[in-house]
Design a protein around this motif. Structure first.
Motif, short mmCIF file in Angstrom:
data_model
loop_
_atom_site.label_atom_id
_atom_site.label_comp_id
_atom_site.label_asym_id
_atom_site.label_seq_id
_atom_site.Cartn_x
_atom_site.Cartn_y
_atom_site.Cartn_z
N LYS A 105 -67.95 67.63 49.29
CA LYS A 105 -66.69 68.06 48.69
C LYS A 105 -65.98 69.08 49.56
O LYS A 105 -64.73 69.04 49.70
CB LYS A 105 -66.97 68.66 47.31
CG LYS A 105 -65.73 69.11 46.56
CD LYS A 105 -66.11 69.65 45.19
CE LYS A 105 -64.89 70.13 44.43
NZ LYS A 105 -65.26 70.67 43.09
N GLU A 106 -66.69 69.98 50.18
CA GLU A 106 -66.07 71.02 51.00
C GLU A 106 -65.34 70.44 52.21
O GLU A 106 -64.44 71.08 52.75
CB GLU A 106 -67.13 72.02 51.46
CG GLU A 106 -67.77 72.82 50.32
CD GLU A 106 -66.74 73.62 49.53
OE1 GLU A 106 -65.77 74.11 50.15
OE2 GLU A 106 -66.89 73.74 48.30
N SER A 107 -65.71 69.22 52.61
CA SER A 107 -65.08 68.62 53.79
C SER A 107 -63.65 68.14 53.50
O SER A 107 -62.89 67.90 54.44
CB SER A 107 -65.92 67.45 54.29
OG SER A 107 -65.94 66.39 53.34
N VAL A 108 -63.28 68.00 52.22
CA VAL A 108 -61.93 67.53 51.88
C VAL A 108 -61.05 68.66 51.34
O VAL A 108 -59.82 68.52 51.35
CB VAL A 108 -61.99 66.38 50.86
CG1 VAL A 108 -62.71 65.18 51.45
CG2 VAL A 108 -62.65 66.81 49.56
N VAL A 109 -61.66 69.73 50.85
CA VAL A 109 -60.87 70.87 50.36
C VAL A 109 -60.14 71.51 51.55
O VAL A 109 -60.74 71.81 52.57
CB VAL A 109 -61.77 71.90 49.66
CG1 VAL A 109 -60.96 73.14 49.29
CG2 VAL A 109 -62.39 71.30 48.42
N GLY A 110 -58.82 71.71 51.41
CA GLY A 110 -58.03 72.27 52.49
C GLY A 110 -57.30 71.22 53.31
O GLY A 110 -56.40 71.56 54.08
N LYS A 111 -57.67 69.96 53.14
CA LYS A 111 -56.95 68.88 53.82
C LYS A 111 -55.75 68.45 52.98
O LYS A 111 -55.64 68.80 51.81
CB LYS A 111 -57.89 67.70 54.09
CG LYS A 111 -58.95 67.99 55.14
CD LYS A 111 -59.76 66.74 55.47
CE LYS A 111 -60.76 67.01 56.58
NZ LYS A 111 -61.54 65.79 56.91
N ARG A 112 -54.91 67.62 53.57
CA ARG A 112 -53.71 67.15 52.89
C ARG A 112 -53.92 65.73 52.36
O ARG A 112 -54.67 64.95 52.93
CB ARG A 112 -52.51 67.17 53.85
CG ARG A 112 -52.17 68.56 54.37
CD ARG A 112 -50.99 68.52 55.32
NE ARG A 112 -50.72 69.85 55.87
CZ ARG A 112 -49.95 70.74 55.29
NH1 ARG A 112 -49.35 70.44 54.13
NH2 ARG A 112 -49.75 71.93 55.82
N ALA A 113 -53.21 65.45 51.27
CA ALA A 113 -53.28 64.10 50.69
C ALA A 113 -52.45 63.16 51.56
O ALA A 113 -51.26 63.39 51.79
CB ALA A 113 -52.75 64.12 49.26
N ALA A 114 -53.09 62.09 52.04
CA ALA A 114 -52.38 61.09 52.84
C ALA A 114 -51.61 60.11 51.96
O ALA A 114 -50.68 59.47 52.43
CB ALA A 114 -53.37 60.33 53.72
N VAL A 115 -52.01 60.01 50.70
CA VAL A 115 -51.33 59.17 49.71
C VAL A 115 -51.22 59.97 48.42
O VAL A 115 -51.86 61.01 48.26
CB VAL A 115 -52.08 57.85 49.46
CG1 VAL A 115 -52.13 57.00 50.73
CG2 VAL A 115 -53.50 58.13 48.96
N GLU A 116 -50.43 59.48 47.50
CA GLU A 116 -50.33 60.15 46.20
C GLU A 116 -51.63 59.92 45.42
O GLU A 116 -52.09 58.79 45.30
CB GLU A 116 -49.14 59.61 45.41
CG GLU A 116 -48.91 60.36 44.10
CD GLU A 116 -47.71 59.84 43.35
OE1 GLU A 116 -47.41 60.37 42.26
OE2 GLU A 116 -47.06 58.89 43.85
N LEU A 117 -52.19 60.99 44.90
CA LEU A 117 -53.46 60.92 44.17
C LEU A 117 -53.21 61.06 42.68
O LEU A 117 -52.45 61.93 42.25
CB LEU A 117 -54.42 62.02 44.65
CG LEU A 117 -54.73 62.03 46.16
CD1 LEU A 117 -55.64 63.20 46.50
CD2 LEU A 117 -55.36 60.72 46.60
N LYS A 118 -53.86 60.21 41.90
CA LYS A 118 -53.68 60.18 40.45
C LYS A 118 -54.94 60.69 39.75
O LYS A 118 -56.05 60.44 40.20
CB LYS A 118 -53.38 58.75 39.98
CG LYS A 118 -52.07 58.18 40.51
CD LYS A 118 -50.87 58.90 39.91
CE LYS A 118 -49.57 58.23 40.29
NZ LYS A 118 -48.40 58.93 39.70
#
Length: 236
Positions: A105-118
């Motif tokens: 989980k820590e590897s994605v926190v701080g990154k940007r959404a490449a697509v809209e997330l629902k």
């Protein structure tokens, strides 16, 4: 002794019923034994074994679950992911489904959404990026839109737009003098759109343009001579 007492004490005379004399053990009825068929027994054992195997497989599938990362609220394209945007769920994960595990989980926190997330969806590694939506060689120009200039279609990050130059009333013939039949426009891309400001209803849109076009767009905004037009989905 009176005659009444003598009569009551005397034994009752008379013959004993024949059924009472012949009382004795009763033999149980004979029950014929059923023939056991080996084929039926084998089939029964096979069905029992198959049922047990099915239950065992089901239990193994239910028990083999994986903790994965889920999305708990709307995240727009380009928005930075935070801990509050993410949750977790324990699911029986198909090997073909690529999902971010809770351990990562820590590897994605701080990154940007490449697509809209629902909300309610699983998060996959391809849905996030470390790159900014403002690329090298681009500039970010803020554009304030009045309520009547804001499109009814929601502006979302990554959406392509055209920044159209609309000259003031006194300069309407400038384009014709330069030999132009249509208004000048510059291609841009929405990076972020704010909510309407209380009272005024103005929406500020951050638009990425090339470094060469950035100053021109800023001058149009300053002169209130710019309109934002959405590109068709095929061009986005």
């Amino acid at each position: 002794m009176s005659k009444t007492k003598e009569r009551s004490a005397a034994p009752t005379a008379g013959p004993v019923p024949q059924q009472a004399q012949a009382a004795g053990p009763v033999a149980p009825p004979r029950v014929s034994a059923r023939r056991r068929r080996p084929g039926v027994i084998a089939l029964s054992l096979a069905l029992i074994a198959a049922g047990g195997a099915g239950v065992a497989v089901l239990l193994l599938q239910v028990g083999d679950r994986t903790d994965v990362v889920t999305v708990v609220r709307n995240v727009q394209v380009g928005q930075v992911l935070t801990e509050q945007d993410l949750g977790k769920a324990s699911v029986a994960l198909d090997p073909a489904v690529k999902a971010v595990r809770v351990d990562n989980k820590e590897s994605v926190v701080g990154k940007r959404a490449a697509v809209e997330l629902k909300p309610g969806s699983l998060l996959s590694p391809s849905q996030v990026t470390k790159d900014s939506l403002v690329k090298a060689g681009e500039q970010l120009v803020p554009i304030g839109l009045k309520p009547e200039q804001v499109p009814a279609t929601a502006l979302v990050p990554g959406q392509k737009v055209q920044l159209v130059h609309v000259p003031a009333q006194g300069a309407a013939d400038t384009g014709k003098e330069l030999g132009k039949d249509s208004p000048q426009s510059i291609a841009g891309r929405v990076v972020k759109a704010s909510k309407a400001a209380p009272g005024t209803g103005v929406v500020v849109v951050d638009v990425a343009t090339t470094a060469d076009d950035g100053p021109t767009v800023a001058a149009w905004v300053s002169a209130d001579a710019l309109r934002l037009v959405l590109d068709s989905p095929e061009n986005s």
